[in-house]
Structure formats: structure tokens, C-alpha cells
Design a protein around this motif. Structure first.
Motif, PDB file in Angstrom:
ATOM      1  N   LEU A 200       0.753  -1.189   0.123  1.00 57.72           N
ATOM      2  CA  LEU A 200      -0.032  -0.046   0.135  1.00 57.72           C
ATOM      3  C   LEU A 200       0.835   1.406  -0.127  1.00 57.72           C
ATOM      4  N   LEU A 201       0.815   2.049  -1.058  1.00 64.19           N
ATOM      5  CA  LEU A 201       1.354   3.210  -1.285  1.00 64.19           C
ATOM      6  C   LEU A 201       0.663   4.403  -1.040  1.00 64.19           C
ATOM      7  N   LEU A 202       0.986   5.589  -0.834  1.00 65.04           N
ATOM      8  CA  LEU A 202       0.561   6.782  -0.433  1.00 65.04           C
ATOM      9  C   LEU A 202       1.218   8.191  -1.266  1.00 65.04           C
ATOM     10  N   HIS A 203       0.275   8.687  -1.900  1.00 63.34           N
ATOM     11  CA  HIS A 203       0.768  10.264  -2.313  1.00 63.34           C
ATOM     12  C   HIS A 203      -0.042  11.031  -1.519  1.00 63.34           C
ATOM     13  N   CYS A 204       0.657  12.004  -0.957  1.00 65.45           N
ATOM     14  CA  CYS A 204      -0.056  12.686  -0.082  1.00 65.45           C
ATOM     15  C   CYS A 204       0.436  14.418  -0.544  1.00 65.45           C
ATOM     16  N   GLY A 205      -0.517  15.032  -1.202  1.00 63.43           N
ATOM     17  CA  GLY A 205      -0.123  16.365  -1.681  1.00 63.43           C
ATOM     18  C   GLY A 205      -1.023  16.910  -2.565  1.00 63.43           C
ATOM     19  N   ARG A 206      -0.930  18.131  -3.191  1.00 66.77           N
ATOM     20  CA  ARG A 206      -1.543  18.900  -4.142  1.00 66.77           C
ATOM     21  C   ARG A 206      -1.228  18.330  -5.388  1.00 66.77           C
ATOM     22  N   LEU A 207      -2.449  17.911  -6.159  1.00 67.40           N
ATOM     23  CA  LEU A 207      -2.300  17.469  -7.492  1.00 67.40           C
ATOM     24  C   LEU A 207      -2.310  18.568  -8.466  1.00 67.40           C
ATOM     25  N   SER A 208      -1.121  19.147  -8.757  1.00 62.19           N
ATOM     26  CA  SER A 208      -0.680  20.354  -9.550  1.00 62.19           C
ATOM     27  C   SER A 208       0.519  19.952 -10.287  1.00 62.19           C
ATOM     28  N   PRO A 209       0.623  20.377 -11.430  1.00 65.88           N
ATOM     29  CA  PRO A 209       1.961  20.306 -12.365  1.00 65.88           C
ATOM     30  C   PRO A 209       3.348  20.334 -11.776  1.00 65.88           C
ATOM     31  N   GLU A 210       3.426  21.282 -10.915  1.00 63.98           N
ATOM     32  CA  GLU A 210       4.842  21.160 -10.191  1.00 63.98           C
ATOM     33  C   GLU A 210       5.171  20.084  -9.128  1.00 63.98           C
ATOM     34  N   LYS A 211       4.067  19.651  -8.682  1.00 63.17           N
ATOM     35  CA  LYS A 211       4.252  18.540  -7.863  1.00 63.17           C
ATOM     36  C   LYS A 211       4.711  17.027  -8.603  1.00 63.17           C
ATOM     37  N   LYS A 212       4.456  17.087  -9.495  1.00 58.51           N
ATOM     38  CA  LYS A 212       4.756  15.797 -10.595  1.00 58.51           C
ATOM     39  C   LYS A 212       3.897  14.534 -10.015  1.00 58.51           C
ATOM     40  N   PRO A 213       2.783  14.416  -9.990  1.00 60.06           N
ATOM     41  CA  PRO A 213       2.057  13.570  -9.311  1.00 60.06           C
ATOM     42  C   PRO A 213       1.980  12.343 -10.401  1.00 60.06           C
ATOM     43  N   ARG A 214       2.118  12.576 -11.574  1.00 60.03           N
ATOM     44  CA  ARG A 214       2.127  11.345 -12.601  1.00 60.03           C
ATOM     45  C   ARG A 214       3.320  10.488 -12.471  1.00 60.03           C
ATOM     46  N   ARG A 215       4.134  10.871 -11.529  1.00 52.55           N
ATOM     47  CA  ARG A 215       5.189  10.039 -11.231  1.00 52.55           C
ATOM     48  C   ARG A 215       5.031   8.869 -10.293  1.00 52.55           C
TER      49      ARG A 215
END
Length: 385
Positions: A200-215
Motif C-alpha cells: 500500500l503506497l500513499l501520495h499525499c499532496g496537491r495535484l498540480s503540475p509542479e508536484k509531478k503526481p504522474r510519477r
């Protein structure tokens, strides 16, 4: 000392800046100082809070960024500041509020700019080829216009130190070690999103371009292609949410989008109950969400391009590149026995109590006040020799 803090782009519900402002203000009060925060909002408000007095001035919404507002009426803000009569002002926005340094100098007030973002990093992502040169010019002006520049990591300070700025001080932010704790681990929370055989993985943060959530999505995909039963939970909102949901569905990835998690206890439990968190933003100057996750006993994979390797130390891994590099880093952490990796995470977080941050910020304010008094006396002597 009366410290007036002015901030733009404060998230309406949560966010690292909002958290930092709250803890610093409460710390200033506890140390015997007067704390006033001035922020933008939909309407005027003036209230007493646990972090001191909070004055909200009307400010327009910034289009397309998910609820952020800015203080644009300079005359109204300047009038409010004169009414508040600060000994020192603490400025939390290097773009729209940089003019306050010049205002403070004219008024004989000490000023301290907190560098919450890296111009080097932002210009590297979105700027022209000459971005570093532009950043150097702007950073030099910022330093000249303020008595102190506070950077929360060495990574953030580098862009100032590279051009010989003398008035930079480094003060790390902190973490609430009671709220974010391994004791928040919850088997029932984990069972909401994963089976016992899943990672189980977690991405915690704003979903905006500079945060690179696609990674983070790419990391899950690479892990599953390698035969790892990886599941990703995404806690956060932002302009990319719908696009990310569509991409995850098209690729058949097990990604659960929670949006903004408004209950602090629920978020702390989630952070304590996952196996590994991913913080892929390449221009993070500190990374409070990552530090909070460490405090909850969960290791974090971060971007090697950002300041976060300084913060996580040996309690996580730094990934250079895109999704596959993050997948490899996750596997490296999972190879460490669970008790050991969770103990390392907590031990690293314990190096960052808010009490140390408050003490460092107050010392910077006191230095700024001393410098302003010296410069004011020098200016008077030159005008009247």
C-alpha cells in the motif's frame, strides 16, 4: 515584539504553508510575543485564534489553482500594517508580496522574507532557457529589500548563497510529533484500500503540475509490471485530479483518489498505515507532508532534485528520474524489515520539533530588528552629519 505575518496563497483548508503559519504563530505567543497574521479571504474578518490575531482582507481568487487568493490592494494592506505597528514583518510570498520589503524600509520596520519556494526550481520547470540568470537578478533584489531571508533547507538557501547574499539564515520547519505518530497505525484503515498481500503506497499532496503526481502513478505501474501487488492511495486535491483519475482508469491501475482529507486524525492514521509514501515533487523546498509521514513511522521516496533528501536522511530513498526510479526506491525500502524502517522514519522526524523552528524564526526576527535599527541610525547620520 509584535510580529505581523503576511501571506498569500494560503490554502483554504490545508497545506504546508497553512500548517507552518499556525504552528509558528502559536509558538510566538507561547514565547511571550504578539503575533498577527494577515491573509486574503472572501471578506474582511478580524479574530483571535490559538495562533494569535488573524486579520483577513478581501482578496480575489486566482483562476485555475483551486481556491488560492491573493492580497492585491497594496494601499489597503499598507494602511492595515501601519495600524498594526509591527516591530517586524514576516512575508510568505516572494512574488506578489515582495514590495513589502521596500515598504518596511521606508517605515523603519524590520522585514523577513521566508523562502517557501525555489525560483531556481520553478524557472527550471516552467521558465525560459535564461531562467537561472533571471532568478539570480530577482533573488538579489529580494535580499537587498529585506533584512533577513529565511530558508528552511540548505537546498533552498543555495540559490541565494550562490550569488553571495549575506543575510540568509537556514531554519528548518517542524512536525507535530503527537498528532503524527506510529501509534496511529490502524489495520482497519489499511483494510479499506488493500488486502494483506498488497503493498500500500500513499501520495499525499496537491495535484498540480509542479508536484509531478504522474510519477506516483508511473511508480505503481512499474511495480505491477514487476509482479508487485501495489495499490496507491492519493490524498489531495488540485487541478490535475480529473486527468489523473482518467489516466489511472485507462491504464487499469489500482489508484484510490480520496480528495482532500479534512479529518486530521484520519489523515494521520492513513500516513501511519501505509507501507511507503511517495513525494515526487522536484521543487519542494522542505516538504511538510513527507516529514509528517516520517513522524507516523512510514518511510518516504522523494525526488532527488528537491530539498527532501535533506529532510528524510536515511529514513527514505531519493529517486532520480521518473516512475521506474521511484518503483526501484520503493522496492529498496520494502527490503528493509518493517520494524526497522518504521523506527528509522520516526527517529528522523524527531529531529524536527516545532519548538526548534520557533526558536530559529524568533532569532531571525530579532536579528532583523537589530539590523533595521542599525540601518535607520546610519541613514539618519548620513542625512544629518
Amino acid at each position: 515584539m509584535r510580529i505581523v505575518r503576511v501571506a498569500n496563497f494560503v490554502a483554504p483548508r490545508s497545506g504546508g504553508l497553512k500548517t507552518a503559519l499556525r504552528h509558528l504563530g502559536a509558538g510566538y505567543l507561547a514565547a511571550g510575543h504578539e503575533s498577527v497574521l494577515v491573509i486574503p479571504g472572501p471578506e474582511f474578518r478580524d479574530e483571535q485564534t490559538p495562533q494569535g490575531r488573524v486579520v483577513t482582507l478581501p482578496g480575489p481568487l486566482v483562476p485555475g489553482v483551486g481556491g488560492y487568493r491573493v492580497l492585491l490592494e497594496r494601499r489597503r494592506l499598507a494602511t492595515m500594517l501601519r495600524t498594526l505597528r509591527p516591530d517586524s514583518i514576516e512575508i510568505s510570498d516572494r512574488t506578489t508580496l515582495r514590495w513589502l520589503g521596500r515598504w518596511a524600509r521606508r517605515e523603519g520596520v524590520a522585514s523577513m522574507m521566508v523562502s517557501h519556494e525555489s525560483l531556481d526550481g520553478l524557472l527550471r520547470l516552467f521558465g525560459p532557457a535564461s531562467g537561472r540568470r533571471i532568478g539570480d537578478v530577482l533573488n538579489r533584489r529580494t535580499a537587498q529589500e529585506h533584512d533577513r531571508i529565511v530558508c528552511t533547507t540548505q537546498w533552498a538557501a543555495n540559490e541565494f548563497e550562490r550569488i553571495g547574499v549575506p543575510n540568509v539564515v537556514r531554519v528548518p520547519l517542524g512536525v507535530d510529533l503527537d498528532r503524527f505518530s506510529p501509534s496511529r497505525h490502524s489495520p482497519s484503515m489499511r483494510a479499506r484500500w488493500a488486502t494483506p498481500d498488497d503493498v500500500l503506497l500513499l501520495h499525499c499532496g496537491r495535484l498540480s503540475p509542479e508536484k509531478k503526481p504522474r510519477r506516483s502513478l508511473a511508480a505503481v505501474e512499474a511495480l505491477r509490471q514487476a509482479g508487485v501487488r501495489a495499490v496507491l492511495v492519493v490524498a489531495g486535491a488540485g487541478p490535475l485530479r480529473q486527468a489523473l483519475q482518467d489516466e489511472a482508469a485507462e491504464r487499469g491501475l489500482p489508484v484510490r483518489f480520496l480528495g482532500h482529507v479534512s479529518d486530521p486524525a484520519e489523515l494521520a492514521s492513513l500516513q501511519a498505515s501505509v507501507d511507503v509514501a511517495i513525494a515526487p515533487g522536484p521543487v519542494e523546498t522542505f516538504g511538510l507532508a513527507a516529514l509528517e509521514t516520517l513522524a507516523a513511522g512510514t518511510p518516504v521516496v522523494v525526488s532527488a532534485e528537491s530539498a527532501l533528501p535533506e529532510v528524510i536522511g536515511t529514513a527514505g530513498r531519493a529517486a532520480a528520474g521518473e516512475g521506474p526510479a521511484y518503483a526501484e526506491a520503493v522496492l529498496s525500502l520494502l527490503a528493509v524489515p518493517e520494524d526497522e524502517r518504521r523506527a528509522r522514519a520516526r527517529a528522523q522526524a524527531e529531529k524536527f520539533p516545532w519548538s526548534a523552528s520557533v526558536a530559529g524564526f524568533l532569532a531571525a526576527h530579532e536579528a532583523a530588528v537589530g539590523m533595521r535599527r542599525f540601518r535607520t541610525a546610519t541613514d539618519r547620520a548620513q542625512r544629518h552629519p
